[in-house]
Design a protein around this motif. Structure first.
Motif, mmCIF file in Angstrom:
data_model
loop_
_atom_site.group_PDB
_atom_site.id
_atom_site.type_symbol
_atom_site.label_atom_id
_atom_site.label_comp_id
_atom_site.label_asym_id
_atom_site.label_seq_id
_atom_site.Cartn_x
_atom_site.Cartn_y
_atom_site.Cartn_z
ATOM 1 N N PHE A 70 -84.115 -9.590 60.769
ATOM 2 C CA PHE A 70 -85.393 -9.514 60.059
ATOM 3 C C PHE A 70 -85.819 -10.874 59.505
ATOM 4 N N LEU A 71 -84.897 -11.819 59.372
ATOM 5 C CA LEU A 71 -85.260 -13.141 58.882
ATOM 6 C C LEU A 71 -86.339 -13.795 59.743
ATOM 7 N N LYS A 72 -86.418 -13.387 60.995
ATOM 8 C CA LYS A 72 -87.393 -13.971 61.915
ATOM 9 C C LYS A 72 -88.708 -13.194 61.923
ATOM 10 N N CYS A 73 -88.780 -12.102 61.151
ATOM 11 C CA CYS A 73 -89.971 -11.244 61.164
ATOM 12 C C CYS A 73 -90.942 -11.628 60.049
ATOM 13 N N ARG A 74 -92.168 -11.176 60.183
ATOM 14 C CA ARG A 74 -93.196 -11.438 59.185
ATOM 15 C C ARG A 74 -93.633 -10.115 58.541
ATOM 16 N N ILE A 75 -94.036 -10.191 57.294
ATOM 17 C CA ILE A 75 -94.569 -9.029 56.589
ATOM 18 C C ILE A 75 -95.979 -8.741 57.106
ATOM 19 N N VAL A 76 -96.252 -7.496 57.452
ATOM 20 C CA VAL A 76 -97.585 -7.130 57.945
ATOM 21 C C VAL A 76 -98.200 -6.097 57.008
ATOM 22 N N PRO A 77 -99.512 -6.125 56.843
ATOM 23 C CA PRO A 77 -100.188 -5.176 55.952
ATOM 24 C C PRO A 77 -100.045 -3.736 56.456
ATOM 25 N N GLY A 78 -100.056 -2.794 55.517
ATOM 26 C CA GLY A 78 -100.027 -1.382 55.875
ATOM 27 C C GLY A 78 -98.653 -0.837 56.184
ATOM 28 N N CYS A 79 -97.614 -1.638 55.973
ATOM 29 C CA CYS A 79 -96.241 -1.214 56.264
ATOM 30 C C CYS A 79 -95.383 -1.407 55.014
ATOM 31 N N GLY A 80 -94.445 -0.483 54.792
ATOM 32 C CA GLY A 80 -93.509 -0.616 53.694
ATOM 33 C C GLY A 80 -92.213 -1.252 54.169
ATOM 34 N N TYR A 81 -91.517 -1.926 53.256
ATOM 35 C CA TYR A 81 -90.265 -2.606 53.586
ATOM 36 C C TYR A 81 -89.230 -2.267 52.514
ATOM 37 N N LEU A 82 -88.104 -1.714 52.938
ATOM 38 C CA LEU A 82 -87.033 -1.360 52.015
ATOM 39 C C LEU A 82 -85.779 -2.153 52.353
ATOM 40 N N PHE A 83 -85.385 -3.061 51.470
ATOM 41 C CA PHE A 83 -84.121 -3.785 51.587
ATOM 42 C C PHE A 83 -83.059 -2.977 50.844
ATOM 43 N N VAL A 84 -82.049 -2.485 51.540
ATOM 44 C CA VAL A 84 -81.001 -1.701 50.875
ATOM 45 C C VAL A 84 -79.966 -2.601 50.211
#
Length: 336
Positions: A232-246
């Motif tokens: 995920f370090l290579k991914c970007r945050i996109v609008p309309g999506c949730g992100y949960l870091f456990v």
């Protein structure tokens, strides 16, 4: 409580925790006042008052022209039990263990225990562990996610308690950790309140993290995707999506990279959520929207369970879940 008083309290608690966790040892000089003030966004005079308070309580001592030092503790003449406590190697990034140790230490003083601290990185515990050091002790406490590795070599005669562990080692260890069922509910309700339909779960390898991810998937029950934290370090945050870091540590790694690339604080996006709350206590961590427990209280719970195991010989190991709370960055910013 005023904002300035709250920050001062955070500084005093931080210093006490670092002493309890072995990061600041007896006779060691503390970092310069200017550095401590900067970490907690305090004026020099306010930070100085924090150190003076700890000096008055007999925790620190000021040496004119030299600095502020950790004062040696008075030795107890009689101890009821000898307890082995294993922490991750002296590392300011493992602050939560030090805060838990602060709570554990306060209870141990009430019980009259003699604590023996040992510092072992996760991967080296088996190779570094010296059975002879623990043969006359009465219990074994592990503070950290040690059940990721083989623990079959640990002395079977010692009742154990593990913080941030999920594996009981065939009933030898009681475990104390954040309630993953409550965390899943809090996270799912938060994402639903934002009107989100899709959530990406940034997962980690440790058992306690896998349980959190699994229970959230069950609670969410909608569109979701599981992504390895390293990928995920290579991914970007996109609008309309949730992100949960456990894992709060994985959130911190990504948040630092995000700030470097975007020059913005990741926590400004309420759709990004982490579990464990390390950012609430570590002064050098990025802010986060987080689901967290109180770490000193967790240390107290470990001590209470250790006391039960010691005083009820043959008592079964237990899995103890602590109720977490949701802490949103926008709420802390909006406070006067």
């Amino acid at each position: 409580m005023s904002d300035n008083k709250l920050r001062t309290s955070k500084l005093t608690c931080y210093i006490e925790a670092m002493i309890a966790g072995g990061n600041f040892t007896e006779g060691e000089r503390l970092p310069p006042l200017r550095k401590l003030a900067g970490q907690f966004h305090l004026t020099l005079s306010t930070a100085r008052r924090s150190l003076q308070e700890l000096c008055e309580r007999g925790i620190l001592e000021f040496r004119h022209g030299s600095g502020t030092y950790v004062k040696p503790r008075m030795k107890q003449h009689k101890q009821a039990s000898n307890i082995s406590v294993i922490l991750f190697e002296k590392n300011f990034r493992s602050t939560y263990c030090s805060y838990a140790m602060l709570g554990f230490q306060s209870m141990a003083a009430e019980y009259g225990w003699q604590l023996h601290l040992y510092f072992h990185p996760y991967g080296r515990l088996k190779s570094d562990f010296d059975l002879s050091l623990h043969k006359d002790h009465d219990a074994l406490v592990l503070l950290g996610c040690y059940d990721t590795y083989d623990l079959s070599f640990l002395p079977k005669q010692l009742p154990g308690v593990g913080l941030e562990m999920h594996t009981s080692l065939d009933g030898q260890f009681s475990t104390v950790t954040l309630d993953p069922f409550d965390a899943a509910c809090l996270a799912a309700n938060h994402f639903r309140s934002l009107g989100l339909q899709h959530v990406k779960i940034i997962s980690a390898d440790m058992p306690v993290h896998r349980i959190r991810a699994m229970l959230f998937r069950q609670e969410w029950g909608s569109d979701h995707e599981v992504i390895d934290a390293r990928a995920f370090l290579k991914c970007r945050i996109v609008p309309g999506c949730g992100y949960l870091f456990v894992s709060g540590t994985d959130h911190e790694i990504y948040a630092q990279e995000y700030f470097r690339m975007e020059q913005r604080i990741l926590a400004e996006n309420p759709a990004v959520l982490s579990i464990d709350g390390k950012n609430l206590i570590a002064p050098d961590f990025q802010p986060a929207n987080t689901i967290a427990i109180d770490w000193p209280s967790a240390g107290e719970a470990v001590a209470e369970e250790c006391w039960r195991r010691l005083n009820l010989r043959g008592a079964n190991a237990r899995r103890i879940y602590l109720t977490p709370k949701l802490h949103l960055y926008r709420n802390s910013v909006e406070k006067p």
